[in-house]
Design an enzyme around this catalytic site. Structure first.
Site, PDB file in Angstrom:
ATOM      1  N   ALA A 132     116.914  45.556   6.295  1.00 38.44           N
ATOM      2  CA  ALA A 132     115.843  44.571   6.216  1.00 38.44           C
ATOM      3  C   ALA A 132     115.273  44.572   7.933  1.00 38.44           C
ATOM      4  O   ALA A 132     115.807  43.959   8.735  1.00 38.44           O
ATOM      5  CB  ALA A 132     116.316  43.277   5.974  1.00 38.44           C
ATOM      6  N   ILE A 192     111.828  44.089   1.052  1.00 42.23           N
ATOM      7  CA  ILE A 192     113.270  44.659   1.165  1.00 42.23           C
ATOM      8  C   ILE A 192     113.790  45.268  -0.160  1.00 42.23           C
ATOM      9  O   ILE A 192     113.908  44.723  -1.087  1.00 42.23           O
ATOM     10  CB  ILE A 192     114.379  43.850   1.729  1.00 42.23           C
ATOM     11  CG1 ILE A 192     113.883  43.068   2.781  1.00 42.23           C
ATOM     12  CG2 ILE A 192     115.489  44.585   2.029  1.00 42.23           C
ATOM     13  CD1 ILE A 192     113.266  44.311   4.265  1.00 42.23           C
ATOM     14  N   PRO A 237     114.322  59.815  10.995  1.00 45.12           N
ATOM     15  CA  PRO A 237     114.059  61.229  10.490  1.00 45.12           C
ATOM     16  C   PRO A 237     114.604  61.715   9.061  1.00 45.12           C
ATOM     17  O   PRO A 237     113.755  62.160   8.413  1.00 45.12           O
ATOM     18  CB  PRO A 237     114.389  62.250  11.661  1.00 45.12           C
ATOM     19  CG  PRO A 237     114.387  61.197  12.908  1.00 45.12           C
ATOM     20  CD  PRO A 237     114.724  59.877  12.607  1.00 45.12           C
ATOM     21  N   GLN A 238     115.859  60.910   8.995  1.00 44.05           N
ATOM     22  CA  GLN A 238     116.296  61.456   7.787  1.00 44.05           C
ATOM     23  C   GLN A 238     115.772  60.698   6.637  1.00 44.05           C
ATOM     24  O   GLN A 238     115.352  60.975   5.388  1.00 44.05           O
ATOM     25  CB  GLN A 238     117.864  60.984   7.538  1.00 44.05           C
ATOM     26  CG  GLN A 238     118.361  61.398   6.483  1.00 44.05           C
ATOM     27  CD  GLN A 238     119.846  61.427   6.385  1.00 44.05           C
ATOM     28  OE1 GLN A 238     120.463  62.433   7.263  1.00 44.05           O
ATOM     29  NE2 GLN A 238     120.837  60.724   5.709  1.00 44.05           N
ATOM     30  N   GLU A 239     115.269  59.347   6.929  1.00 46.83           N
ATOM     31  CA  GLU A 239     114.690  58.666   5.923  1.00 46.83           C
ATOM     32  C   GLU A 239     113.111  59.133   5.592  1.00 46.83           C
ATOM     33  O   GLU A 239     112.738  59.148   4.588  1.00 46.83           O
ATOM     34  CB  GLU A 239     114.430  56.947   6.430  1.00 46.83           C
ATOM     35  CG  GLU A 239     113.668  56.123   5.548  1.00 46.83           C
ATOM     36  CD  GLU A 239     113.433  54.728   6.063  1.00 46.83           C
ATOM     37  OE1 GLU A 239     114.215  54.408   6.993  1.00 46.83           O
ATOM     38  OE2 GLU A 239     112.780  54.015   5.362  1.00 46.83           O
ATOM     39  N   ARG A 284      95.009  69.869 -24.521  1.00 49.86           N
ATOM     40  CA  ARG A 284      93.890  68.959 -24.711  1.00 49.86           C
ATOM     41  C   ARG A 284      92.561  69.725 -24.837  1.00 49.86           C
ATOM     42  O   ARG A 284      92.187  70.541 -24.124  1.00 49.86           O
ATOM     43  CB  ARG A 284      93.887  67.953 -23.475  1.00 49.86           C
ATOM     44  CG  ARG A 284      92.896  66.816 -23.844  1.00 49.86           C
ATOM     45  CD  ARG A 284      93.151  65.942 -24.897  1.00 49.86           C
ATOM     46  NE  ARG A 284      92.112  64.965 -24.679  1.00 49.86           N
ATOM     47  CZ  ARG A 284      91.946  63.852 -25.678  1.00 49.86           C
ATOM     48  NH1 ARG A 284      92.921  63.725 -26.703  1.00 49.86           N
ATOM     49  NH2 ARG A 284      90.964  62.975 -25.798  1.00 49.86           N
ATOM     50  N   GLN A 316      86.045  75.759 -15.676  1.00 51.07           N
ATOM     51  CA  GLN A 316      86.523  76.433 -14.303  1.00 51.07           C
ATOM     52  C   GLN A 316      86.826  75.254 -13.116  1.00 51.07           C
ATOM     53  O   GLN A 316      87.629  75.658 -12.403  1.00 51.07           O
ATOM     54  CB  GLN A 316      85.303  77.341 -13.799  1.00 51.07           C
ATOM     55  CG  GLN A 316      85.798  78.059 -12.558  1.00 51.07           C
ATOM     56  CD  GLN A 316      84.447  78.823 -11.895  1.00 51.07           C
ATOM     57  OE1 GLN A 316      83.460  78.311 -11.614  1.00 51.07           O
ATOM     58  NE2 GLN A 316      84.802  80.161 -11.695  1.00 51.07           N
ATOM     59  N   HIS A 357      93.916  63.910 -16.984  1.00 53.28           N
ATOM     60  CA  HIS A 357      94.680  63.517 -18.258  1.00 53.28           C
ATOM     61  C   HIS A 357      93.593  62.492 -18.895  1.00 53.28           C
ATOM     62  O   HIS A 357      93.866  62.027 -19.832  1.00 53.28           O
ATOM     63  CB  HIS A 357      96.027  62.614 -17.983  1.00 53.28           C
ATOM     64  CG  HIS A 357      96.929  63.620 -17.721  1.00 53.28           C
ATOM     65  ND1 HIS A 357      97.574  64.096 -16.718  1.00 53.28           N
ATOM     66  CD2 HIS A 357      98.353  63.725 -18.678  1.00 53.28           C
ATOM     67  CE1 HIS A 357      98.447  65.013 -16.774  1.00 53.28           C
ATOM     68  NE2 HIS A 357      99.309  64.355 -17.840  1.00 53.28           N
ATOM     69  N   GLY A 387      91.674  59.273 -20.090  1.00 48.03           N
ATOM     70  CA  GLY A 387      92.185  57.919 -20.500  1.00 48.03           C
ATOM     71  C   GLY A 387      93.616  57.731 -20.700  1.00 48.03           C
ATOM     72  O   GLY A 387      94.350  56.811 -20.359  1.00 48.03           O
TER      73      GLY A 387
END
Ligand SMILES: Cc1cc2nc3c(=O)[nH]c(=O)nc-3n(C[C@H](O)[C@H](O)[C@H](O)COP(=O)(O)OP(=O)(O)OC[C@H]3O[C@@H](n4cnc5c(N)ncnc54)[C@H](O)[C@@H]3O)c2cc1C
Length: 390
Positions: A137, A170, A253-255, A281, A292, A351, A353
């Site tokens: 936190a 958190i 850095p790891q995070e 589709r 294209q 994709h 709708g």
């Protein structure tokens, strides 16, 4: 050459050299675990806004938590590659609910590196088993990016800290049994007055607020936390008093690499799914991919995702050698999160709708990916970090 990223050891950029055969065997095990224990239930967990504790216990007994933790505390003593594989399988299935990487790769390392021996023995084996879920936190209602402006305080009284303040956003906040709270132990000293203190969920005066409603990551619990004269023993301090900011800088850095690794796999997998969809589709009597414009969009996406794969694996390899710098981690997070958001927006558009429908994976992946530009340090903060090196 088969470059299907869904196959172990393969990527858009060809065979991956960052992993060895033991890593890939572990991937098989993780993949089977996800297919059995997570994928079939994830939609329900999204409706619930949280994952059940039972999946943490299952992950713990399958060896999916804390792979890097040393064996004497219940981990596997493995390298970050094993964590990266779990992160990639989360990205591959887009099952973002279980906050395993936050727990294993962000919270546990602080405890393992900085807690007293007694506290390590109290907490780490339970964390590896999934019995003690961790959270960290930092963020408060009035500040996120600017950590030195935090207002939560921890006042020392004899052998205890008395904590007052509140935190928000958190992750794992509802489920958490142990929270690393960032608090000012010397409020006048700015960033040099921050300490990291572990607070168990049952500490009197510690309450959890609501499970916050978000636009994505629906199965991931995110909470407000309140601290009113919460007393914890001084032994719950991580490392030295007032050194918290340094510890955060060291571990961030790891995070950030976690976010980049997830982005790299997410882009490859969603590209593959979008190609399959646009081949299937039909519009104006031909597959959507045969226009294209759409084929070029997908070609650009493939080129970008391929380039990012090479860079993400490079950063991963550096980290495995203990050489990932703060700057490169920030670069990987910035590029990965920004590129993933751009690409997912194009994939959703392709994709039509159906892309906007919750039952299609791309819509959920698009909403889930949006947070990558904000948490773990926003893209603007990443640019600040990189900018300082110019
Ligand atoms: C789903 C989710 C999960 C999270 N999990 C956690 C967690 O587990 N633990 C935790 O502590 N926090 C967590 N956070 C909080 C997250 O890290 C913060 O939201 C983030 O750091 C941004 O802080 P803020 O929201 O206060 O935005 P602010 O800091 O108020 O920023 C607002 C805007 O200003 C920009 N900005 C700020 N400073 C600068 C600057 N110097 N230059 C240019 N632009 C700037 C920001 O980039 C942003 O665009 C989570 C957030 C979310 C949404």
């Amino acid at each position: 050459m088969d470059t299907n990223p869904a196959l172990p050891g393969r990527s858009l950029a060809g065979p991956r050299t960052v992993y060895n055969s033991d890593h890939e065997m572990f991937r098989d095990q993780v993949r089977r675990f996800f297919e059995k224990h997570i994928v079939p239930f994830h939609r329900q967990w999204e409706r619930d806004g949280i994952v059940p504790r039972s999946v943490w216990l299952e992950a713990g007994s399958a060896g999916l938590l804390c792979p890097m933790l040393s064996e004497e505390y219940g981990g596997a003593g493995a390298d970050f590659g094993y964590s990266a594989i779990i992160i990639e399988e989360i990205a591959r299935t887009n099952c973002t609910g279980p906050g395993f990487p936050l727990h294993s790769d962000i919270v546990v390392p602080y405890v393992a590196d900085l807690a007293t021996e007694e506290r390590k023995r109290d907490w780490l084996p339970g964390m590896a088993r999934g019995e003690i879920i961790g959270a960290i936190a930092m963020t408060e209602p009035g500040m996120g990016s600017d950590l030195k402006a935090m207002r939560t305080t921890a006042r020392r009284e004899g052998d205890e800290y008395v904590i007052n303040g509140s935190k928000t956003f958190i992750s794992n906040g509802q489920l958490a049994d142990l929270v690393i709270v960032c608090a000012k132990t010397d409020p006048a000293a700015g960033r040099k007055g921050i300490s990291l203190i572990c607070v168990p969920a049952d500490a009197p005066g510690f309450t959890k607020g609501r499970n916050l409603e978000k636009i994505g990551l629906h199965a991931q619990d995110t909470s407000e936390l309140f601290f009113e004269d919460v007393r914890v023993p001084v032994a719950n301090l991580l490392g030295e008093e007032n050194k918290g900011f340094n510890y955060l800088i060291r571990n961030l850095p790891q995070e950030r690499l976690v976010i980049a690794v997830r982005a790299a796999m997410g882009m490859e997998v969603m590209l593959e799914k979008t190609v399959a969809y646009t081949k299937e589709r039909q519009a104006f009597g031909q597959p959507v991919i045969d226009f294209q414009h759409n084929r070029f969009k997908l070609a650009d996406a493939k080129a970008q995702a391929t380039m990012f794969r090479v860079f993400a694996d490079h950063c991963l390899a550096l980290h495995l050698r203990g050489e990932l710098t703060v700057e490169l981690a920030a670069t990987a997070k910035l590029l990965g999160a920004e590129m993933q958001n751009r690409l997912f927006d194009d994939f959703l558009q392709l994709h039509g709708g159906y892309g906007y429908m919750a039952e299609y994976e791309i819509g959920r992946a698009w909403a889930d990916a949006r947070i990558g530009r904000i948490y773990g340090g926003s893209s603007e903060i990443m640019r600040e970090i990189i900018g300082r090196t110019l």
